[in-house]
Design an enzyme around this catalytic site. Structure first.
Site, PDB file in Angstrom:
ATOM      1  N   ASP A 135       0.854  -1.191   0.000  1.00  0.00           N
ATOM      2  CA  ASP A 135       0.000   0.000   0.000  1.00  0.00           C
ATOM      3  C   ASP A 135       0.888   1.238   0.000  1.00  0.00           C
ATOM      4  O   ASP A 135       1.749   1.386   0.867  1.00  0.00           O
ATOM      5  CB  ASP A 135      -0.897  -0.003   1.246  1.00  0.00           C
ATOM      6  CG  ASP A 135      -2.034   1.018   1.147  1.00  0.00           C
ATOM      7  OD1 ASP A 135      -2.299   1.512   0.026  1.00  0.00           O
ATOM      8  OD2 ASP A 135      -2.648   1.317   2.185  1.00  0.00           O
ATOM      9  N   HIS A 142      -3.893  13.937   0.502  1.00  0.00           N
ATOM     10  CA  HIS A 142      -4.179  13.055   1.637  1.00  0.00           C
ATOM     11  C   HIS A 142      -3.055  13.118   2.670  1.00  0.00           C
ATOM     12  O   HIS A 142      -3.309  13.289   3.864  1.00  0.00           O
ATOM     13  CB  HIS A 142      -4.371  11.610   1.156  1.00  0.00           C
ATOM     14  CG  HIS A 142      -4.528  10.616   2.272  1.00  0.00           C
ATOM     15  ND1 HIS A 142      -5.634  10.597   3.101  1.00  0.00           N
ATOM     16  CD2 HIS A 142      -3.708   9.627   2.702  1.00  0.00           C
ATOM     17  CE1 HIS A 142      -5.476   9.618   3.991  1.00  0.00           C
ATOM     18  NE2 HIS A 142      -4.327   9.024   3.778  1.00  0.00           N
ATOM     19  N   GLU A 208     -10.927   3.993   2.936  1.00  0.00           N
ATOM     20  CA  GLU A 208      -9.952   4.770   2.178  1.00  0.00           C
ATOM     21  C   GLU A 208     -10.215   4.504   0.702  1.00  0.00           C
ATOM     22  O   GLU A 208     -10.189   3.354   0.258  1.00  0.00           O
ATOM     23  CB  GLU A 208      -8.513   4.379   2.562  1.00  0.00           C
ATOM     24  CG  GLU A 208      -8.148   4.840   3.963  1.00  0.00           C
ATOM     25  CD  GLU A 208      -6.654   4.691   4.304  1.00  0.00           C
ATOM     26  OE1 GLU A 208      -6.013   3.772   3.769  1.00  0.00           O
ATOM     27  OE2 GLU A 208      -6.159   5.503   5.105  1.00  0.00           O
ATOM     28  N   GLU A 210      -9.178   4.149  -2.736  1.00  0.00           N
ATOM     29  CA  GLU A 210      -7.912   3.908  -3.420  1.00  0.00           C
ATOM     30  C   GLU A 210      -8.180   3.172  -4.733  1.00  0.00           C
ATOM     31  O   GLU A 210      -9.276   2.668  -4.972  1.00  0.00           O
ATOM     32  CB  GLU A 210      -6.976   3.024  -2.553  1.00  0.00           C
ATOM     33  CG  GLU A 210      -6.778   3.553  -1.153  1.00  0.00           C
ATOM     34  CD  GLU A 210      -5.593   2.931  -0.407  1.00  0.00           C
ATOM     35  OE1 GLU A 210      -4.692   2.356  -1.059  1.00  0.00           O
ATOM     36  OE2 GLU A 210      -5.581   3.030   0.837  1.00  0.00           O
ATOM     37  N   ASP A 242      -9.673   0.458   1.224  1.00  0.00           N
ATOM     38  CA  ASP A 242      -8.772   0.013   2.287  1.00  0.00           C
ATOM     39  C   ASP A 242      -9.377   0.406   3.638  1.00  0.00           C
ATOM     40  O   ASP A 242      -9.106   1.482   4.164  1.00  0.00           O
ATOM     41  CB  ASP A 242      -7.405   0.676   2.086  1.00  0.00           C
ATOM     42  CG  ASP A 242      -6.348   0.108   3.004  1.00  0.00           C
ATOM     43  OD1 ASP A 242      -6.540  -1.003   3.518  1.00  0.00           O
ATOM     44  OD2 ASP A 242      -5.320   0.793   3.201  1.00  0.00           O
ATOM     45  N   GLN A 249      -5.224   2.535  14.713  1.00  0.00           N
ATOM     46  CA  GLN A 249      -4.069   3.015  13.935  1.00  0.00           C
ATOM     47  C   GLN A 249      -3.235   4.018  14.735  1.00  0.00           C
ATOM     48  O   GLN A 249      -2.010   3.921  14.791  1.00  0.00           O
ATOM     49  CB  GLN A 249      -4.577   3.671  12.640  1.00  0.00           C
ATOM     50  CG  GLN A 249      -3.474   4.173  11.712  1.00  0.00           C
ATOM     51  CD  GLN A 249      -4.056   4.832  10.454  1.00  0.00           C
ATOM     52  OE1 GLN A 249      -5.264   4.810  10.219  1.00  0.00           O
ATOM     53  NE2 GLN A 249      -3.184   5.420   9.646  1.00  0.00           N
ATOM     54  N   LYS A 262      -5.357  -1.894   9.611  1.00  0.00           N
ATOM     55  CA  LYS A 262      -5.487  -1.863   8.146  1.00  0.00           C
ATOM     56  C   LYS A 262      -5.687  -3.227   7.509  1.00  0.00           C
ATOM     57  O   LYS A 262      -5.863  -3.305   6.303  1.00  0.00           O
ATOM     58  CB  LYS A 262      -4.198  -1.265   7.552  1.00  0.00           C
ATOM     59  CG  LYS A 262      -3.918   0.153   7.960  1.00  0.00           C
ATOM     60  CD  LYS A 262      -4.732   1.107   7.148  1.00  0.00           C
ATOM     61  CE  LYS A 262      -4.301   2.525   7.435  1.00  0.00           C
ATOM     62  NZ  LYS A 262      -4.954   3.457   6.515  1.00  0.00           N
ATOM     63  N   THR A 358      -4.814   6.455  -0.195  1.00  0.00           N
ATOM     64  CA  THR A 358      -6.058   7.228  -0.274  1.00  0.00           C
ATOM     65  C   THR A 358      -5.937   8.343  -1.306  1.00  0.00           C
ATOM     66  O   THR A 358      -4.964   9.099  -1.299  1.00  0.00           O
ATOM     67  CB  THR A 358      -6.379   7.840   1.092  1.00  0.00           C
ATOM     68  OG1 THR A 358      -6.354   6.800   2.056  1.00  0.00           O
ATOM     69  CG2 THR A 358      -7.732   8.513   1.092  1.00  0.00           C
TER      70      THR A 358
HETATM   71 CA    CA Z   1      -4.359   2.796   2.639  1.00  0.00          CA
END
Ligand code: CA
Length: 424
Positions: A135, A142, A208, A210, A242, A249, A262, A358
């Site tokens: 990732d 972002h 997220e 993506e 995601d 986090q 994640k 993101t």
């Molecule tokens: Ca991500």
């Protein structure tokens, strides 16, 4: 021009104007059909085409691949491993077979039910066996937003950010196909007013927005991929959600980066759209300043104009569009990501998946996560049923859509959907 991309082409299969899947798309996926069999497939309009059955009838002969073997698989990896030329020839053959003026498969004596199925009668599966998952963190908007909220508005980007595409190794086991629902994860968090961490369901459930690309060519350990060659090593792209637990986090990420916040579920759209199909939608990437090191320099248009949107649908409620972004905002392009990933000799394999990070744009409505849209919960979003969202609630459905569009053709990815279930 790539023949299968000709905007003048029409199919004898009916395709509505707002469909993601005109004959110029010809994406690849894996579907389970009514008879219980799972094969590689493509889609035109609302028809899913079983490529194994098409191969069995001889219509995919002489395209330079072992068509019966590769399309019989419940995964696309073997087909992808055939290489870029094979992807292209296969798209072209499918395009020819389904063009309006070609009656080969559209004669009265052809039993189309053998290879054509309504989308409502098939179940889409994970299209590839993902080896490794990476990732990135390649959207400057972002990264700036997150740095501003969590650290220091004056130094929102870390000193390395504009010199290399920051990324981390994720986990492939929890990447799942659209339609898979995900339970709110349990975990450790440390509330601001607490001295010690607590255990419980995440309170800050986020998405997220993506996109991810699928590696189409394996390299040997020690080899590098240049930015010039990188696109030959990319099979295609999917929309990628995601899912993230912001409170987990925040507590866990120091010093090695995201971990359990994640990897409890990431959702992909079901059809892999080839880079070839996206070719008419190439655009320039943002100017990079300061200048990057030579191995990250590139030439040509290396991004794609892909409209992206996120919708949140409460249980028994209607869809609320909460974000409208675009893949073209990405500061680092896929060629640079792949060049950087392999600069140290790290090998990549067919089926590896690499997500963009993101994708936020320059305006508040283009931010690609609830964290940014609600600005850490300080600006709740109002939904059409009158309720508010700072983050995602149980039984909310998150829908992501991506499509390219010019005056004549719309190429899309199909919905990327997940429903958030209460914690187990
Ligand atoms: Ca991500």
């Amino acid at each position: 021009m790539i023949k299968a991309n000709n905007p003048d082409l029409e199919s004898w299969i009916e395709v509505s104007v707002d469909s993601d899947f005109p004959i110029q798309n010809i994406p690849f996926g894996v579907a389970t059909f009514k008879n219980g069999k799972t094969h590689c497939a493509t889609r035109i309009g609302d028809v899913v085409i079983d490529l194994y059955e098409l191969a069995g009838l001889g219509y995919l002969d002489n395209i330079g691949i072992d068509d019966l073997r590769v399309f019989k698989q419940p995964l696309l990896n073997d087909f992808i491993a055939c290489g870029k030329a094979a992807w292209s020839v296969t798209r072209e053959r499918i395009s020819e077979l389904f063009q309006k003026d070609n009656l080969t498969l559209n004669e009265a004596d052809i039993d189309q039910s053998v290879f054509m199925h309504a989308t409502s009668e098939v179940t889409m599966q994970m299209p590839v066996k993902i080896g490794d998952y990476t990732d990135f963190y390649s959207s400057i908007e972002h990264a700036t937003n997150v740095g501003t909220m969590f650290r220091d508005p004056d130094n929102a980007l870390f000193p390395n950010w504009k010199h290399l595409p920051v990324g981390y190794h994720g986990r492939s086991s929890s990447i799942v196909i659209s339609g898979t629902n995900i339970h709110r994860p349990m975990g450790q968090t440390k509330p601001n007013d607490a001295d010690v961490p607590v255990y419980g369901p995440t309170r800050l459930f986020d998405f997220e927005l993506e996109m991810a690309f699928i590696v189409g060519k394996s390299t040997k350990l020690g080899d590098q991929i240049s930015t010039e060659d990188a696109e030959d090593s990319i099979f295609g792209m999917v929309v990628f959600n995601d899912l993230s637990a912001r409170d987990i986090q925040r507590w866990e990420y120091v010093p090695l980066g995201p971990f359990l916040a994640k990897n409890f579920g990431s959702i992909i759209s079901p059809w892999i759209v080839t880079l070839e199909a996206l070719d008419p939608f190439r655009v320039d990437t943002p100017t990079q300043d300061p200048e990057v090191l030579p191995y990250l320099k590139y030439t040509g248009k290396k991004s794609y104009d892909i409209h992206l949107e996120v919708l949140v649908q409460p249980e028994n409620g209607s869809e609320n569009k909460v974000c409208h972004s675009n893949f073209k905002y990405m500061y680092w392009n896929m060629a640079q990501q792949l060049a950087h990933h392999t600069v140290n000799g790290c090998n990549v394999n067919v089926g590896d998946m690499m997500a963009s990070g993101t994708i936020s744009g320059p305006t508040p409505e283009s931010y690609g996560s609830m964290l940014e849209l609600s600005w850490k919960g300080t600006k709740p979003l109002k939904l059409s049923d009158g309720s508010e969202r700072k983050f995602i609630l149980d039984n909310d459905t998150i829908i992501m859509r991506g499509y390219c569009k010019n005056n004549v053709v719309r190429i899309g990815f199909g919905d990327c959907i997940t429903k958030v279930l209460p914690a187990k």
